[in-house]
Motif scaffolding. Structure first.
Motif, PDB file in Angstrom:
ATOM      1  N   GLU A 331       0.901  -1.206  -0.306  1.00 28.54           N
ATOM      2  CA  GLU A 331      -0.153  -0.126  -0.116  1.00 28.54           C
ATOM      3  C   GLU A 331       0.841   1.359   0.228  1.00 28.54           C
ATOM      4  O   GLU A 331       0.814   1.797  -0.499  1.00 28.54           O
ATOM      5  N   ALA A 332       1.837   0.840   0.597  1.00 32.85           N
ATOM      6  CA  ALA A 332       2.974   2.284   1.131  1.00 32.85           C
ATOM      7  C   ALA A 332       3.098   2.723  -0.185  1.00 32.85           C
ATOM      8  O   ALA A 332       3.485   3.742  -0.663  1.00 32.85           O
ATOM      9  N   ILE A 333       4.134   1.586  -1.023  1.00 30.25           N
ATOM     10  CA  ILE A 333       4.184   1.662  -2.159  1.00 30.25           C
ATOM     11  C   ILE A 333       3.086   2.768  -3.605  1.00 30.25           C
ATOM     12  O   ILE A 333       3.707   3.014  -3.648  1.00 30.25           O
ATOM     13  N   LEU A 334       2.239   1.639  -3.231  1.00 30.01           N
ATOM     14  CA  LEU A 334       1.211   1.869  -4.111  1.00 30.01           C
ATOM     15  C   LEU A 334       0.584   3.839  -4.228  1.00 30.01           C
ATOM     16  O   LEU A 334       0.606   4.583  -5.069  1.00 30.01           O
ATOM     17  N   LEU A 335       1.076   4.100  -2.900  1.00 30.48           N
ATOM     18  CA  LEU A 335       0.564   5.808  -2.593  1.00 30.48           C
ATOM     19  C   LEU A 335       1.289   6.988  -3.050  1.00 30.48           C
ATOM     20  O   LEU A 335       1.636   7.850  -2.825  1.00 30.48           O
ATOM     21  N   ALA A 336       2.843   6.011  -3.586  1.00 26.84           N
ATOM     22  CA  ALA A 336       3.603   6.820  -3.318  1.00 26.84           C
ATOM     23  C   ALA A 336       3.695   7.625  -4.705  1.00 26.84           C
ATOM     24  O   ALA A 336       4.397   8.266  -5.251  1.00 26.84           O
ATOM     25  N   ILE A 337       2.588   6.644  -5.294  1.00 34.75           N
ATOM     26  CA  ILE A 337       2.693   7.313  -7.159  1.00 34.75           C
ATOM     27  C   ILE A 337       1.714   8.211  -7.123  1.00 34.75           C
ATOM     28  O   ILE A 337       0.915   7.449  -7.018  1.00 34.75           O
ATOM     29  N   LYS A 338       1.805   8.855  -8.277  1.00 35.11           N
ATOM     30  CA  LYS A 338       1.533  10.186  -8.369  1.00 35.11           C
ATOM     31  C   LYS A 338       0.241   9.279  -9.980  1.00 35.11           C
ATOM     32  O   LYS A 338       0.148   8.233 -10.394  1.00 35.11           O
ATOM     33  N   GLY A 339      -1.761   9.862  -9.240  1.00 36.78           N
ATOM     34  CA  GLY A 339      -2.156   9.144 -10.027  1.00 36.78           C
ATOM     35  C   GLY A 339      -3.196   7.788  -9.671  1.00 36.78           C
ATOM     36  O   GLY A 339      -4.211   7.560 -10.641  1.00 36.78           O
ATOM     37  N   VAL A 340      -2.417   6.728  -8.282  1.00 33.20           N
ATOM     38  CA  VAL A 340      -2.726   5.796  -8.202  1.00 33.20           C
ATOM     39  C   VAL A 340      -4.056   6.578  -6.961  1.00 33.20           C
ATOM     40  O   VAL A 340      -3.232   7.095  -6.054  1.00 33.20           O
ATOM     41  N   GLU A 341      -4.763   5.469  -6.705  1.00 34.86           N
ATOM     42  CA  GLU A 341      -6.158   5.597  -5.823  1.00 34.86           C
ATOM     43  C   GLU A 341      -6.082   4.693  -4.781  1.00 34.86           C
ATOM     44  O   GLU A 341      -4.569   3.668  -4.897  1.00 34.86           O
ATOM     45  N   PRO A 342      -6.171   5.049  -3.651  1.00 37.85           N
ATOM     46  CA  PRO A 342      -5.945   3.981  -2.528  1.00 37.85           C
ATOM     47  C   PRO A 342      -6.943   2.353  -2.442  1.00 37.85           C
ATOM     48  O   PRO A 342      -7.538   2.607  -1.307  1.00 37.85           O
ATOM     49  N   HIS A 343      -6.964   2.568  -3.412  1.00 38.07           N
ATOM     50  CA  HIS A 343      -8.300   1.117  -3.549  1.00 38.07           C
ATOM     51  C   HIS A 343      -7.520   0.213  -4.410  1.00 38.07           C
ATOM     52  O   HIS A 343      -6.643   0.355  -5.382  1.00 38.07           O
ATOM     53  N   TYR A 344      -7.146  -1.339  -3.917  1.00 40.59           N
ATOM     54  CA  TYR A 344      -6.684  -2.236  -4.529  1.00 40.59           C
ATOM     55  C   TYR A 344      -6.567  -3.505  -3.736  1.00 40.59           C
ATOM     56  O   TYR A 344      -7.725  -3.826  -2.958  1.00 40.59           O
ATOM     57  N   GLN A 345      -6.348  -4.942  -4.556  1.00 38.87           N
ATOM     58  CA  GLN A 345      -6.643  -5.498  -4.191  1.00 38.87           C
ATOM     59  C   GLN A 345      -5.213  -6.618  -4.370  1.00 38.87           C
ATOM     60  O   GLN A 345      -4.406  -6.675  -5.797  1.00 38.87           O
ATOM     61  N   LEU A 346      -4.532  -7.746  -3.553  1.00 36.96           N
ATOM     62  CA  LEU A 346      -3.877  -8.557  -3.879  1.00 36.96           C
ATOM     63  C   LEU A 346      -3.956  -9.765  -4.506  1.00 36.96           C
ATOM     64  O   LEU A 346      -4.859 -10.157  -3.007  1.00 36.96           O
ATOM     65  N   ILE A 347      -4.334 -10.557  -5.205  1.00 37.01           N
ATOM     66  CA  ILE A 347      -4.191 -12.258  -5.411  1.00 37.01           C
ATOM     67  C   ILE A 347      -3.221 -12.979  -5.388  1.00 37.01           C
ATOM     68  O   ILE A 347      -1.621 -12.649  -6.601  1.00 37.01           O
ATOM     69  N   VAL A 348      -3.222 -13.572  -4.750  1.00 38.04           N
ATOM     70  CA  VAL A 348      -1.971 -14.273  -4.039  1.00 38.04           C
ATOM     71  C   VAL A 348      -2.643 -15.741  -5.224  1.00 38.04           C
ATOM     72  O   VAL A 348      -4.296 -16.336  -4.167  1.00 38.04           O
ATOM     73  N   ASP A 349      -1.622 -16.449  -5.987  1.00 40.93           N
ATOM     74  CA  ASP A 349      -2.348 -17.519  -6.621  1.00 40.93           C
ATOM     75  C   ASP A 349      -0.204 -18.352  -6.703  1.00 40.93           C
ATOM     76  O   ASP A 349       0.307 -18.235  -5.922  1.00 40.93           O
ATOM     77  N   ASP A 355       4.516 -19.334  -6.487  1.00 36.65           N
ATOM     78  CA  ASP A 355       4.236 -18.522  -5.660  1.00 36.65           C
ATOM     79  C   ASP A 355       3.344 -17.116  -6.819  1.00 36.65           C
ATOM     80  O   ASP A 355       4.479 -16.669  -7.426  1.00 36.65           O
ATOM     81  N   THR A 356       2.062 -16.349  -7.033  1.00 34.21           N
ATOM     82  CA  THR A 356       2.245 -15.142  -7.834  1.00 34.21           C
ATOM     83  C   THR A 356       1.226 -14.423  -6.786  1.00 34.21           C
ATOM     84  O   THR A 356       0.978 -14.580  -6.264  1.00 34.21           O
ATOM     85  N   LEU A 357       1.938 -13.265  -7.512  1.00 34.98           N
ATOM     86  CA  LEU A 357       1.137 -11.694  -6.917  1.00 34.98           C
ATOM     87  C   LEU A 357       0.323 -11.141  -7.821  1.00 34.98           C
ATOM     88  O   LEU A 357       1.737 -10.745  -8.753  1.00 34.98           O
ATOM     89  N   GLU A 358      -0.516 -11.136  -7.810  1.00 33.78           N
ATOM     90  CA  GLU A 358      -1.118  -9.934  -8.906  1.00 33.78           C
ATOM     91  C   GLU A 358      -1.722  -8.655  -7.984  1.00 33.78           C
ATOM     92  O   GLU A 358      -2.538  -8.820  -7.057  1.00 33.78           O
ATOM     93  N   ILE A 359      -1.649  -7.747  -8.476  1.00 34.87           N
ATOM     94  CA  ILE A 359      -1.697  -6.404  -7.869  1.00 34.87           C
ATOM     95  C   ILE A 359      -2.365  -5.322  -8.864  1.00 34.87           C
ATOM     96  O   ILE A 359      -2.245  -4.987  -9.416  1.00 34.87           O
ATOM     97  N   GLN A 360      -4.188  -5.351  -8.623  1.00 32.23           N
ATOM     98  CA  GLN A 360      -5.004  -4.532  -8.705  1.00 32.23           C
ATOM     99  C   GLN A 360      -5.261  -3.273  -8.219  1.00 32.23           C
ATOM    100  O   GLN A 360      -5.358  -3.305  -6.912  1.00 32.23           O
TER     101      GLN A 360
END
Ligand code: ADP
Ligand code: ZN
Length: 422
Positions: A331-349, A355-360
């Motif tokens: 979250e901290a990394i995402l929010l440091a980027i301009k234009g990104v909103e504080p709504h995200y989902q992490l999908i681990v599979d 292991d894979t990680l998808e960040i939406q």
């Protein structure tokens, strides 16, 4: 006998931290306890817990109980940024650790006649060097493979003929898969036992590993804060629950909500007190790992109590390919980027054995309104993936989505979908 030794050591360590670690002096004073309050082992209950946050607040060396001139080694817990946990060891701490890791190998039926293929990562992570020193202490021949370079590992497994392997359980499956792809009959290798840990795994996964590699698979538990690998280890005879080295670590299980100490057998959060460590002793450290204690005698004859396999965590830490990751760090990394909103989902599979990680993550309206939309989006995705890799050490697939498309929460947000079936 054991209890007398534990009490003696506990008294010593509580005295020592009170006089050498500012943090302990303060929290003991606040809780109105003094080292003299330890009259029996049960008195430990009256002392305050130590949390991961306390370690972070004292980053990097604030919790050390000896001067740096007595510290001969530093390690840090995996995958974190400035807030990672730094741990230190004196010469004697390294000796103890080696001794305990050697005990683990003995519990796995190994002797100096064995060749141990060590595929735990060498470096700041405790796995590689911890297992390495233990193997040398045992007098076995150790192959310091470290992680990665899977094809080469397969060649070494064939050519050097190690009889034992140490790595994460998921990497064991990965090796098996790679070997098969290379046309190697993995079951016909000389390997007869594997010592697997550093991440959660199941009984089903044990069967699968044993089957594809033709070995016995044993569980080993540890965490850098308490020492590294070798805090607890399964024995070949029992293969159910890991014997805890109680002459060096006291263990309690607590209700993670209330902090109340639970009777043996009940599932709760593991809390450890180190009673012999010099550089980095911890009193009642909350691991966040959920398990239960097994006090029934073991088939092997060891009288040390056991802990069941770790059943989960009482916080939201994820272990992705062996790297510890907290959603809050992402979250901290995402929010440091301009234009990104504080709504995200992490999908681990898990794709195959990895292991894979998808960040939406949602991006703001203005990004979508931009004429060069596609290019801008691609650049942002690339930037996020790079930052995640640079700061946390995990590769992630990033998918930017339109504003207001991800689920919203009314109560506690649940931003992680862990689809791994282990
Ligand atoms: P390590 O001790 O593996 O060097 P860390 O300190 O980075 O690494 O991570 C420790 C955490 O790893 C533990 O708190 C626990 O959550 C997890 N872990 C370690 N061993 C096991 C195991 N055998 N089963 C399940 N989880 C494990
Ligand atoms: Zn046993």
């Amino acid at each position: 006998m054991l209890e007398a030794l534990q009490l003696k050591r506990l008294k010593q360590v509580v005295q020592r931290v009170y006089h050498t670690v500012g943090f302990y002096r303060r929290v003991f004073d606040e809780a109105s306890v003094t080292p003299d309050d330890i009259k029996t082992l049960d008195d430990l209950k009256r002392f305050p817990f130590t949390s991961k946050q306390d370690l972070r607040d004292n980053y990097p060396f604030g919790m050390f109980a000896v001067p740096m001139s007595s510290v001969v080694r530093l390690h840090a817990s995996s995958g974190t940024t400035g807030r990672s946990t730094v741990v230190g060891y004196t010469k004697r701490d390294i000796d103890t650790w080696s001794e305990l890791m050697a005990r683990c190998f003995v519990a796995a039926g190994l002797t100096k006649n064995d060749i141990i293929h060590n595929a735990y990562g060498y470096g700041l992570f405790t796995g590689g060097l911890g297992a390495h020193y233990g193997a040398e202490k045992l007098g076995a021949s150790v192959i310091p493979m470290s992680g990665g370079n899977t094809k080469r590992q397969i060649m070494i497994l064939q050519d050097f003929g190690p009889t034992a392997i140490c790595c994460t359980p998921s990497y064991a499956l990965n090796l098996a898969e790679q070997g098969k792809a290379m046309g190697v009959d993995m079951r016909s290798l000389k390997l007869r036992v594997g010592i697997f840990g550093a991440e959660p795994w199941s009984e089903k996964m044990r069967q699968e590993i044993e089957n594809v590699l033709g070995i016995k698979a044993l569980n080993i538990f540890g965490l850098s804060e308490i020492m590294g690998p070798g805090v607890a280890m399964e024995c070949l005879e029992g293969r159910h629950g890991m014997h805890i080295f109680e002459d060096h670590f006291l263990v309690e299980t607590i209700n993670p909500e209330t902090g109340e100490v639970l009777p043996p057998g009940e599932e709760g959060e593991l809390v450890f007190t180190t009673i012999t460590k010099e550089a980095f002793p911890l009193v009642r450290y909350r691991t966040r790992d959920l398990s239960r204690l097994i006090t029934e005698p073991c088939r092997c004859g060891r009288t040390l109590h056991r802990m069941d396999r770790v059943m989960g965590r009482s916080d939201d830490m994820l272990i992705i390919r062996g790297v510890n990751v907290f959603p809050s760090q992402i979250e901290a990394i995402l929010l440091a980027i301009k234009g990104v909103e504080p709504h995200y989902q992490l999908i681990v599979d898990r794709a195959g054995t990895l292991d894979t990680l998808e960040i939406q993550v949602e991006v703001g309206e203005q990004v979508f309104a931009n004429a060069d939309e596609v290019k801008v989006l691609q650049n942002m995705e690339r930037q996020i993936a790079k930052d995640i890799k640079d700061y946390l050490g995990v590769s992630a697939k990033v998918k930017l989505v339109e504003p207001k498309t991800l689920q919203r929460f009314e109560g506690k947000a649940s931003r992680v979908q862990d689809k791994r079936r282990i």
